[in-house]
Design a protein around this motif. Structure first.
Motif, short mmCIF file in Angstrom:
data_model
loop_
_atom_site.label_atom_id
_atom_site.label_comp_id
_atom_site.label_asym_id
_atom_site.label_seq_id
_atom_site.Cartn_x
_atom_site.Cartn_y
_atom_site.Cartn_z
N UNK A 107 0.85 -1.17 0.00
CA UNK A 107 0.00 0.00 0.00
C UNK A 107 0.89 1.23 0.00
N UNK A 108 0.57 2.14 -0.88
CA UNK A 108 1.37 3.34 -1.07
C UNK A 108 0.79 4.50 -0.26
N UNK A 109 1.65 5.31 0.31
CA UNK A 109 1.20 6.43 1.13
C UNK A 109 0.46 7.46 0.28
N UNK A 110 0.92 7.67 -0.95
CA UNK A 110 0.25 8.66 -1.81
C UNK A 110 -1.17 8.21 -2.15
N UNK A 111 -1.37 6.90 -2.29
CA UNK A 111 -2.72 6.38 -2.52
C UNK A 111 -3.62 6.65 -1.32
N UNK A 112 -3.06 6.48 -0.13
CA UNK A 112 -3.85 6.72 1.08
C UNK A 112 -4.20 8.19 1.25
N UNK A 113 -3.26 9.06 0.93
CA UNK A 113 -3.52 10.50 1.08
C UNK A 113 -4.60 10.98 0.11
N UNK A 114 -4.78 10.27 -1.00
CA UNK A 114 -5.79 10.66 -1.98
C UNK A 114 -7.21 10.29 -1.53
N UNK A 115 -7.32 9.39 -0.57
CA UNK A 115 -8.64 8.95 -0.11
C UNK A 115 -9.18 9.89 0.95
N UNK A 116 -10.51 9.92 1.09
CA UNK A 116 -11.11 10.73 2.14
C UNK A 116 -11.25 9.88 3.42
N UNK A 117 -11.75 10.50 4.48
CA UNK A 117 -11.78 9.86 5.79
C UNK A 117 -12.66 8.61 5.81
N UNK A 118 -13.79 8.63 5.12
CA UNK A 118 -14.67 7.47 5.14
C UNK A 118 -14.02 6.28 4.42
N UNK A 119 -13.32 6.55 3.33
CA UNK A 119 -12.62 5.48 2.63
C UNK A 119 -11.48 4.93 3.47
N UNK A 120 -10.79 5.82 4.20
CA UNK A 120 -9.70 5.37 5.07
C UNK A 120 -10.23 4.53 6.22
N UNK A 176 3.49 -6.90 7.81
CA UNK A 176 3.11 -5.99 6.73
C UNK A 176 1.74 -5.38 6.99
N UNK A 177 0.81 -6.19 7.48
CA UNK A 177 -0.54 -5.70 7.78
C UNK A 177 -0.49 -4.71 8.93
N UNK A 178 0.33 -4.99 9.94
CA UNK A 178 0.46 -4.07 11.08
C UNK A 178 0.98 -2.71 10.62
N UNK A 179 1.96 -2.72 9.71
CA UNK A 179 2.51 -1.46 9.21
C UNK A 179 1.49 -0.71 8.36
N UNK A 180 0.69 -1.45 7.59
CA UNK A 180 -0.36 -0.81 6.80
C UNK A 180 -1.40 -0.16 7.72
N UNK A 181 -1.74 -0.84 8.81
CA UNK A 181 -2.69 -0.28 9.78
C UNK A 181 -2.12 1.01 10.36
N UNK A 182 -0.85 1.00 10.70
CA UNK A 182 -0.21 2.20 11.25
C UNK A 182 -0.22 3.34 10.23
N UNK A 183 0.02 3.02 8.97
CA UNK A 183 -0.01 4.05 7.92
C UNK A 183 -1.39 4.69 7.81
#
Length: 64
Positions: A1-14, A45-52
């Motif tokens: 999972x890429x950080x830039x992809x996460x930043x593009x999402x809104x709060x409900x999607x996150x 990997x999943x734990x790090x994605x959750x933290x991101x």
């Protein structure tokens, strides 16, 4: 999972992504407990994605 992809999402999607990751983490923990998981690095990997996801949510909450 890429950080830039996460930043593009809104709060409900996150929040939906976070819920999905938490379910995946639970599933992996159960697989480890029953000795069915051969690649235990998936849990890390999943734990790090959750933290991101939580970090991005926190940043978005602070920006408002």
């Amino acid at each position: 999972m890429n950080v830039s992809e996460l930043r593009a999402k809104d709060a409900s999607q996150l929040n939906a992504e976070l819920l999905e990751l938490l379910k995946a983490q639970f599933s992996l923990r159960m697989q480890i407990a029953t000795q069915q998981l051969s690649n235990t690095s998936q849990l890390g990997k999943v734990r790090k994605d959750i933290a991101r996801v939580k970090t991005i949510l926190r940043e978005k909450a602070g920006a408002k």
